[in-house]
Design an enzyme around this catalytic site. Structure first.
Site, mmCIF file in Angstrom:
data_model
loop_
_atom_site.group_PDB
_atom_site.id
_atom_site.type_symbol
_atom_site.label_atom_id
_atom_site.label_comp_id
_atom_site.label_asym_id
_atom_site.label_seq_id
_atom_site.Cartn_x
_atom_site.Cartn_y
_atom_site.Cartn_z
ATOM 1 N N SER A 198 6.407 -9.042 -10.969
ATOM 2 C CA SER A 198 4.956 -8.896 -11.138
ATOM 3 C C SER A 198 4.226 -9.894 -10.241
ATOM 4 C CB SER A 198 4.572 -9.117 -12.591
ATOM 5 O OG SER A 198 4.811 -10.456 -12.949
ATOM 6 N N ARG A 202 2.016 -7.981 -7.415
ATOM 7 C CA ARG A 202 0.562 -8.021 -7.624
ATOM 8 C C ARG A 202 -0.137 -8.403 -6.317
ATOM 9 N NH1 ARG A 202 0.558 -11.412 -11.178
ATOM 10 N NH2 ARG A 202 0.400 -10.069 -12.995
ATOM 11 N N ASN A 206 -2.253 -5.665 -3.920
ATOM 12 C CA ASN A 206 -3.684 -5.849 -3.675
ATOM 13 C C ASN A 206 -3.989 -5.913 -2.195
ATOM 14 O OD1 ASN A 206 -5.695 -6.336 -5.992
ATOM 15 N ND2 ASN A 206 -3.749 -7.176 -6.722
#
Lengths: 268, 156
Positions: A198, A202, A206
Protein backbone atom coordinates in the site's frame (compact mmCIF):
# COMPACT_ATOMS: atom_id res chain seq x y z
CA UNK A 1 5.71 13.43 -30.86
CA UNK A 2 9.08 12.37 -32.05
CA UNK A 3 8.65 10.36 -35.16
CA UNK A 4 5.75 12.31 -36.64
CA UNK A 5 4.52 10.02 -39.37
CA UNK A 6 3.15 7.07 -37.41
CA UNK A 7 1.79 9.19 -34.51
CA UNK A 8 -1.29 7.59 -33.02
CA UNK A 9 -2.68 7.93 -29.48
CA UNK A 10 -1.21 4.56 -28.66
CA UNK A 11 2.24 5.39 -29.93
CA UNK A 12 2.08 8.79 -28.21
CA UNK A 13 1.27 7.18 -24.88
CA UNK A 14 3.77 4.41 -25.37
CA UNK A 15 6.46 6.90 -26.27
CA UNK A 16 5.91 8.88 -23.09
CA UNK A 17 5.65 5.83 -20.89
CA UNK A 18 8.74 3.98 -22.10
CA UNK A 19 11.86 4.08 -20.01
CA UNK A 20 15.35 4.42 -21.32
CA UNK A 21 16.76 1.03 -20.44
CA UNK A 22 20.12 -0.54 -20.28
CA UNK A 23 20.66 -4.26 -20.03
CA UNK A 24 23.11 -5.43 -17.41
CA UNK A 25 22.81 -9.15 -18.00
CA UNK A 26 20.60 -12.05 -18.98
CA UNK A 27 16.91 -12.01 -18.20
CA UNK A 28 14.35 -9.26 -17.72
CA UNK A 29 15.44 -8.54 -14.15
CA UNK A 30 18.86 -7.30 -15.13
CA UNK A 31 17.63 -4.18 -16.87
CA UNK A 32 18.21 -0.73 -15.53
CA UNK A 33 15.93 2.27 -16.08
CA UNK A 34 18.63 4.85 -16.69
CA UNK A 35 16.17 7.78 -16.77
CA UNK A 36 14.64 6.85 -13.41
CA UNK A 37 17.97 6.35 -11.75
CA UNK A 38 19.61 9.43 -13.27
CA UNK A 39 16.69 11.73 -12.51
CA UNK A 40 16.31 10.54 -8.92
CA UNK A 41 20.00 10.64 -8.16
CA UNK A 42 20.31 14.06 -9.77
CA UNK A 43 17.35 15.39 -7.78
CA UNK A 44 18.72 13.85 -4.63
CA UNK A 45 22.12 15.41 -5.16
CA UNK A 46 20.56 18.80 -5.91
CA UNK A 47 18.22 18.82 -2.93
CA UNK A 48 20.47 17.25 -0.33
CA UNK A 49 23.42 19.21 -1.65
CA UNK A 50 21.38 22.37 -1.22
CA UNK A 51 20.40 21.38 2.31
CA UNK A 52 23.97 20.53 3.15
CA UNK A 53 25.22 23.79 1.68
CA UNK A 54 22.74 25.81 3.76
CA UNK A 55 23.23 23.77 6.92
CA UNK A 56 27.00 23.93 6.74
CA UNK A 57 26.85 27.71 7.16
CA UNK A 58 23.97 27.58 9.63
CA UNK A 59 24.14 30.15 12.36
CA UNK A 60 22.44 29.95 15.72
CA UNK A 61 22.01 33.71 15.58
CA UNK A 62 19.52 35.46 13.32
CA UNK A 63 19.10 33.18 10.28
CA UNK A 64 19.18 34.44 6.72
CA UNK A 65 16.27 33.87 4.36
CA UNK A 66 17.80 30.71 2.94
CA UNK A 67 18.45 29.22 6.33
CA UNK A 68 15.03 30.29 7.58
CA UNK A 69 13.43 28.44 4.66
CA UNK A 70 15.37 25.26 5.34
CA UNK A 71 14.68 25.55 9.06
CA UNK A 72 11.00 25.98 8.35
CA UNK A 73 10.94 22.78 6.30
CA UNK A 74 13.01 20.82 8.76
CA UNK A 75 11.08 22.01 11.79
CA UNK A 76 7.83 21.15 10.05
CA UNK A 77 9.05 17.58 9.61
CA UNK A 78 10.53 17.48 13.09
CA UNK A 79 7.16 18.55 14.47
CA UNK A 80 5.38 15.75 12.57
CA UNK A 81 7.89 13.18 13.76
CA UNK A 82 7.72 14.42 17.35
CA UNK A 83 3.96 13.93 17.48
CA UNK A 84 4.22 10.33 16.25
CA UNK A 85 7.56 8.95 17.36
CA UNK A 86 8.47 8.86 21.04
CA UNK A 87 12.16 8.24 21.35
CA UNK A 88 15.41 9.77 20.23
CA UNK A 89 14.10 10.93 16.89
CA UNK A 90 17.26 12.92 16.07
CA UNK A 91 19.31 9.75 15.84
CA UNK A 92 17.59 8.34 12.77
CA UNK A 93 13.84 8.63 12.30
CA UNK A 94 13.55 12.40 11.85
CA UNK A 95 16.41 12.78 9.35
CA UNK A 96 15.13 9.71 7.50
CA UNK A 97 11.69 11.33 7.33
CA UNK A 98 13.33 14.47 5.98
CA UNK A 99 15.11 12.45 3.33
CA UNK A 100 11.91 10.70 2.29
CA UNK A 101 9.86 13.89 2.19
CA UNK A 102 12.36 16.03 0.30
CA UNK A 103 13.33 13.35 -2.16
CA UNK A 104 9.81 12.16 -2.93
CA UNK A 105 8.59 15.74 -3.18
CA UNK A 106 11.33 16.59 -5.66
CA UNK A 107 10.69 13.47 -7.74
CA UNK A 108 6.93 14.08 -7.71
CA UNK A 109 7.41 17.71 -8.70
CA UNK A 110 9.02 16.58 -11.96
CA UNK A 111 5.45 15.68 -12.92
CA UNK A 112 4.81 19.39 -13.42
CA UNK A 113 7.38 19.61 -16.22
CA UNK A 114 5.50 20.00 -19.50
CA UNK A 115 5.80 16.50 -20.95
CA UNK A 116 5.94 17.29 -24.65
CA UNK A 117 8.36 20.19 -24.31
CA UNK A 118 10.62 18.01 -22.19
CA UNK A 119 10.32 15.23 -24.78
CA UNK A 120 11.39 17.70 -27.47
CA UNK A 121 14.35 18.81 -25.34
CA UNK A 122 15.41 15.20 -24.77
CA UNK A 123 14.99 14.53 -28.47
CA UNK A 124 17.35 17.42 -29.19
CA UNK A 125 19.85 15.77 -26.87
CA UNK A 126 19.45 12.60 -28.92
CA UNK A 127 17.47 10.70 -26.30
CA UNK A 128 14.33 9.08 -27.65
CA UNK A 129 12.78 7.71 -24.47
CA UNK A 130 13.19 9.57 -21.22
CA UNK A 131 10.69 9.67 -18.36
CA UNK A 132 11.25 12.68 -16.14
CA UNK A 133 9.29 11.51 -13.11
CA UNK A 134 11.07 8.80 -11.13
CA UNK A 135 8.02 8.14 -8.94
CA UNK A 136 5.99 7.03 -11.97
CA UNK A 137 8.38 4.10 -12.09
CA UNK A 138 7.18 1.39 -9.75
CA UNK A 139 10.78 0.42 -9.11
CA UNK A 140 11.36 3.69 -7.28
CA UNK A 141 8.33 3.49 -5.05
CA UNK A 142 8.97 -0.16 -4.29
CA UNK A 143 12.61 0.58 -3.57
CA UNK A 144 11.60 3.21 -1.04
CA UNK A 145 8.81 1.15 0.51
CA UNK A 146 10.92 -2.00 0.74
CA UNK A 147 13.85 -0.10 2.24
CA UNK A 148 11.52 1.25 4.88
CA UNK A 149 10.05 -2.23 5.36
CA UNK A 150 13.54 -3.61 5.97
CA UNK A 151 14.28 -0.74 8.36
CA UNK A 152 11.03 -1.57 10.14
CA UNK A 153 12.14 -5.18 10.64
CA UNK A 154 15.61 -4.01 11.64
CA UNK A 155 14.24 -1.68 14.32
CA UNK A 156 11.79 -4.35 15.50
CA UNK A 157 14.68 -6.70 16.14
CA UNK A 158 16.96 -3.96 17.49
CA UNK A 159 14.45 -2.62 19.98
CA UNK A 160 12.65 -5.79 21.07
CA UNK A 161 15.26 -8.40 20.27
CA UNK A 162 14.66 -11.24 17.86
CA UNK A 163 12.72 -13.17 20.51
CA UNK A 164 10.61 -10.16 21.37
CA UNK A 165 9.75 -9.58 17.76
CA UNK A 166 8.80 -13.21 17.13
CA UNK A 167 6.77 -13.17 20.34
CA UNK A 168 4.95 -10.13 19.02
CA UNK A 169 4.35 -11.79 15.66
CA UNK A 170 2.90 -14.87 17.36
CA UNK A 171 1.01 -13.36 20.30
CA UNK A 172 -0.43 -10.09 19.00
CA UNK A 173 -2.93 -8.71 18.31
CA UNK A 174 -5.38 -11.34 19.56
CA UNK A 175 -3.68 -12.88 22.58
CA UNK A 176 -1.20 -15.38 24.00
CA UNK A 177 -3.46 -18.44 23.81
CA UNK A 178 -1.72 -21.07 21.60
CA UNK A 179 -5.01 -21.64 19.81
CA UNK A 180 -4.80 -18.06 18.59
CA UNK A 181 -1.25 -18.35 17.33
CA UNK A 182 -2.12 -19.24 13.73
CA UNK A 183 -4.60 -16.39 13.55
CA UNK A 184 -2.03 -13.97 14.94
CA UNK A 185 0.61 -15.14 12.53
CA UNK A 186 -1.76 -14.92 9.59
CA UNK A 187 -2.84 -11.45 10.63
CA UNK A 188 0.75 -10.26 11.00
CA UNK A 189 1.79 -11.78 7.68
CA UNK A 190 -1.04 -9.95 5.95
CA UNK A 191 -0.01 -6.78 7.72
CA UNK A 192 3.65 -7.14 6.82
CA UNK A 193 2.79 -7.84 3.18
CA UNK A 194 0.21 -5.09 2.86
CA UNK A 195 2.36 -2.36 4.40
CA UNK A 196 4.99 -2.04 1.64
CA UNK A 197 2.40 -2.74 -1.05
CA UNK A 198 0.00 0.00 0.00
CA UNK A 199 2.89 2.31 0.84
CA UNK A 200 4.47 2.09 -2.59
CA UNK A 201 1.38 1.63 -4.75
CA UNK A 202 -0.38 4.65 -3.26
CA UNK A 203 2.45 6.94 -4.33
CA UNK A 204 2.98 5.21 -7.65
CA UNK A 205 -0.73 5.20 -8.49
CA UNK A 206 -1.27 8.86 -7.72
CA UNK A 207 1.69 10.15 -9.63
CA UNK A 208 1.29 7.72 -12.54
CA UNK A 209 -2.38 8.65 -12.86
CA UNK A 210 -1.44 12.30 -12.82
CA UNK A 211 0.99 11.69 -15.64
CA UNK A 212 -1.61 9.76 -17.66
CA UNK A 213 -4.07 12.62 -17.30
CA UNK A 214 -1.45 15.07 -18.55
CA UNK A 215 -0.95 12.75 -21.54
CA UNK A 216 -4.70 12.58 -22.23
CA UNK A 217 -4.95 16.37 -22.06
CA UNK A 218 -1.97 16.58 -24.37
CA UNK A 219 -3.69 14.26 -26.82
CA UNK A 220 -6.85 16.33 -26.79
CA UNK A 221 -4.80 19.47 -27.33
CA UNK A 222 -3.54 17.93 -30.57
CA UNK A 223 -7.07 17.57 -32.05
CA UNK A 224 -7.59 21.12 -33.28
CA UNK A 225 -8.12 24.69 -32.18
CA UNK A 226 -10.94 23.95 -29.69
CA UNK A 227 -9.01 21.03 -28.31
CA UNK A 228 -5.92 23.17 -27.93
CA UNK A 229 -7.87 25.89 -26.11
CA UNK A 230 -9.60 23.49 -23.72
CA UNK A 231 -6.49 21.38 -23.43
CA UNK A 232 -4.51 24.41 -22.33
CA UNK A 233 -7.08 25.38 -19.74
CA UNK A 234 -7.47 21.84 -18.46
CA UNK A 235 -3.74 21.31 -18.44
CA UNK A 236 -3.21 24.46 -16.39
CA UNK A 237 -6.00 23.49 -14.01
CA UNK A 238 -4.73 19.97 -13.58
CA UNK A 239 -1.18 21.23 -13.05
CA UNK A 240 -2.35 23.60 -10.31
CA UNK A 241 -4.33 20.81 -8.69
CA UNK A 242 -1.39 18.53 -9.13
CA UNK A 243 0.80 20.80 -6.98
CA UNK A 244 -1.45 19.74 -4.12
CA UNK A 245 -1.30 16.05 -5.02
CA UNK A 246 2.46 16.12 -5.43
CA UNK A 247 2.97 17.66 -2.00
CA UNK A 248 0.25 15.63 -0.33
CA UNK A 249 1.60 12.33 -1.63
CA UNK A 250 5.11 13.21 -0.49
CA UNK A 251 3.71 14.11 2.92
CA UNK A 252 1.64 10.92 3.17
CA UNK A 253 4.61 8.83 2.17
CA UNK A 254 6.72 10.54 4.81
CA UNK A 255 4.07 10.19 7.51
CA UNK A 256 3.60 6.49 6.77
CA UNK A 257 7.36 6.04 6.98
CA UNK A 258 7.38 7.68 10.40
CA UNK A 259 4.36 5.68 11.56
CA UNK A 260 5.83 2.36 10.43
CA UNK A 261 9.17 3.11 12.05
CA UNK A 262 7.46 4.25 15.28
CA UNK A 263 5.39 1.06 15.38
CA UNK A 264 8.60 -0.89 15.05
CA UNK A 265 9.95 0.91 18.13
CA UNK A 266 6.89 0.30 20.31
CA UNK A 267 6.16 -2.96 22.04
CA UNK A 268 2.61 -4.13 22.45
CA UNK B 1 6.32 -1.20 -15.35
CA UNK B 2 8.21 -4.37 -14.64
CA UNK B 3 10.26 -4.83 -11.50
CA UNK B 4 13.94 -4.97 -12.32
CA UNK B 5 17.39 -3.99 -11.16
CA UNK B 6 16.31 -0.33 -11.01
CA UNK B 7 14.66 -1.19 -7.71
CA UNK B 8 17.96 -2.24 -6.18
CA UNK B 9 19.82 0.75 -7.54
CA UNK B 10 17.12 3.08 -6.25
CA UNK B 11 17.24 1.42 -2.84
CA UNK B 12 20.99 1.96 -2.75
CA UNK B 13 20.59 5.60 -3.72
CA UNK B 14 17.93 5.94 -1.02
CA UNK B 15 20.25 4.41 1.56
CA UNK B 16 23.03 6.79 0.61
CA UNK B 17 20.75 9.81 0.81
CA UNK B 18 19.42 8.73 4.20
CA UNK B 19 22.94 8.23 5.47
CA UNK B 20 23.95 11.63 4.14
CA UNK B 21 21.01 13.38 5.79
CA UNK B 22 21.47 11.59 9.11
CA UNK B 23 25.15 12.35 9.11
CA UNK B 24 25.56 15.78 7.54
CA UNK B 25 22.27 17.62 7.18
CA UNK B 26 20.30 16.99 10.35
CA UNK B 27 22.78 17.39 13.21
CA UNK B 28 24.31 20.81 12.36
CA UNK B 29 20.97 22.45 11.79
CA UNK B 30 19.47 20.93 14.92
CA UNK B 31 22.50 22.16 16.85
CA UNK B 32 22.03 25.66 15.46
CA UNK B 33 18.31 25.61 16.24
CA UNK B 34 18.85 24.29 19.76
CA UNK B 35 21.54 26.90 20.44
CA UNK B 36 19.20 29.59 19.23
CA UNK B 37 16.40 28.25 21.42
CA UNK B 38 18.76 28.36 24.39
CA UNK B 39 19.80 31.92 23.54
CA UNK B 40 16.18 32.98 23.26
CA UNK B 41 15.28 31.26 26.52
CA UNK B 42 18.22 32.93 28.25
CA UNK B 43 17.21 36.28 26.80
CA UNK B 44 13.64 35.86 27.97
CA UNK B 45 14.83 34.86 31.44
CA UNK B 46 17.16 37.86 31.55
CA UNK B 47 14.30 40.11 30.48
CA UNK B 48 12.11 38.70 33.21
CA UNK B 49 14.88 39.18 35.75
CA UNK B 50 15.44 42.75 34.54
CA UNK B 51 11.75 43.50 34.91
CA UNK B 52 11.77 42.10 38.42
CA UNK B 53 14.84 44.13 39.31
CA UNK B 54 13.30 47.26 37.85
CA UNK B 55 10.26 46.69 40.05
CA UNK B 56 12.45 46.26 43.11
CA UNK B 57 14.46 49.36 42.21
CA UNK B 58 11.32 51.44 41.75
CA UNK B 59 10.10 50.23 45.15
CA UNK B 60 13.42 51.13 46.66
CA UNK B 61 13.51 54.55 45.04
CA UNK B 62 9.96 55.24 46.21
CA UNK B 63 11.06 54.32 49.72
CA UNK B 64 14.08 56.60 49.46
CA UNK B 65 11.96 59.48 48.18
CA UNK B 66 9.46 58.96 51.00
CA UNK B 67 12.22 58.92 53.60
CA UNK B 68 13.81 62.03 52.12
CA UNK B 69 10.47 63.83 52.19
CA UNK B 70 9.96 62.79 55.78
CA UNK B 71 13.40 64.02 56.71
CA UNK B 72 12.92 67.31 54.89
CA UNK B 73 9.65 67.83 56.75
CA UNK B 74 11.40 67.05 60.02
CA UNK B 75 14.16 69.50 59.21
CA UNK B 76 11.63 72.20 58.38
CA UNK B 77 9.77 71.59 61.65
CA UNK B 78 13.01 71.68 63.57
CA UNK B 79 14.13 74.82 61.82
CA UNK B 80 10.84 76.52 62.60
CA UNK B 81 11.13 75.48 66.21
CA UNK B 82 14.67 76.72 66.36
CA UNK B 83 13.72 80.01 64.71
CA UNK B 84 10.96 80.68 67.18
CA UNK B 85 13.31 79.70 69.97
CA UNK B 86 15.91 82.15 68.69
CA UNK B 87 13.29 84.87 68.44
CA UNK B 88 12.15 84.06 71.97
CA UNK B 89 15.70 84.20 73.27
CA UNK B 90 16.35 87.44 71.43
CA UNK B 91 13.20 88.88 72.98
CA UNK B 92 14.29 87.85 76.45
CA UNK B 93 17.80 89.19 75.84
CA UNK B 94 16.41 92.45 74.54
CA UNK B 95 14.12 92.80 77.52
CA UNK B 96 17.03 92.11 79.89
CA UNK B 97 19.18 94.58 78.05
CA UNK B 98 16.42 97.14 78.17
CA UNK B 99 15.99 96.62 81.90
CA UNK B 100 19.70 96.85 82.45
CA UNK B 101 19.91 100.07 80.45
CA UNK B 102 16.91 101.40 82.34
CA UNK B 103 18.50 100.50 85.70
CA UNK B 104 21.78 102.13 84.66
CA UNK B 105 20.00 105.23 83.53
CA UNK B 106 18.02 105.37 86.75
CA UNK B 107 21.19 105.01 88.78
CA UNK B 108 22.83 107.66 86.76
CA UNK B 109 19.88 109.95 87.17
CA UNK B 110 19.87 109.32 90.89
CA UNK B 111 23.56 109.98 91.06
CA UNK B 112 23.07 113.10 89.04
CA UNK B 113 20.28 114.17 91.35
CA UNK B 114 22.41 113.39 94.36
CA UNK B 115 25.30 115.28 92.93
CA UNK B 116 23.09 118.23 92.07
CA UNK B 117 21.64 118.09 95.51
CA UNK B 118 25.12 118.05 97.01
CA UNK B 119 26.14 120.96 94.87
CA UNK B 120 22.95 122.70 95.79
CA UNK B 121 23.53 121.97 99.43
CA UNK B 122 27.07 123.28 99.14
CA UNK B 123 25.77 126.42 97.53
CA UNK B 124 23.08 126.81 100.13
CA UNK B 125 25.65 126.26 102.86
CA UNK B 126 27.91 128.81 101.27
CA UNK B 127 25.02 131.13 100.95
CA UNK B 128 24.04 130.54 104.52
CA UNK B 129 27.58 131.07 105.69
CA UNK B 130 27.86 134.21 103.59
CA UNK B 131 24.48 135.35 104.94
CA UNK B 132 25.53 134.67 108.51
CA UNK B 133 28.79 136.46 107.94
CA UNK B 134 26.97 139.42 106.67
CA UNK B 135 24.67 139.28 109.59
CA UNK B 136 27.49 139.05 112.06
CA UNK B 137 29.60 141.48 110.11
CA UNK B 138 32.52 139.45 110.66
CA UNK B 139 34.30 136.76 109.02
CA UNK B 140 33.25 133.46 110.01
CA UNK B 141 36.25 131.32 110.41
CA UNK B 142 35.40 128.29 108.41
CA UNK B 143 37.90 126.22 110.20
CA UNK B 144 36.71 127.12 113.57
CA UNK B 145 33.11 126.66 112.76
CA UNK B 146 33.55 123.63 110.59
CA UNK B 147 31.53 121.46 112.91
CA UNK B 148 28.72 123.94 112.95
CA UNK B 149 28.80 124.28 109.20
CA UNK B 150 28.74 120.55 108.64
CA UNK B 151 25.78 120.07 110.88
CA UNK B 152 23.97 122.86 109.09
CA UNK B 153 24.77 121.22 105.76
CA UNK B 154 23.41 117.97 106.96
CA UNK B 155 20.24 119.58 108.07
CA UNK B 156 19.64 121.17 104.74
Amino acid sequence: MASGAELTPTSYMAHHLTNLTSSLGEGPFWTLHIDTLAMSVLLGIISFGFLWWVVRGATSGVPGKRQAFVELAIEFIDEQVKSTFHGDRHAFVAPAALTVFVWVLMMNTMDLLPIDIMAAVYELLGIHNWRSVPTTDINTTFALALSIWLLMIFFNIKVKGLGGWIHELVCTPFGKNPLLWPVNILFNVVEYVSKPLSHSLRLYGNIYAGEIIFLLIGMWAATGLVGTLFGTMLGAGWAIFHILIVTLQAFIFMMLTVVYLSMAHESH
Amino acid sequence: MNINFTLISQAMAFAIFIWFTVKFVWPPLMRAIENRQKTIADGLAAGERGKHELELASHRSADVVKEAKQRAADIIVQAEKRASQIIEEAKVAAQDEGKRILVGAKAEVEQEVFRARETLRQHVADLAVAGAAKILHREVDAKTHADLLTSIKAEL
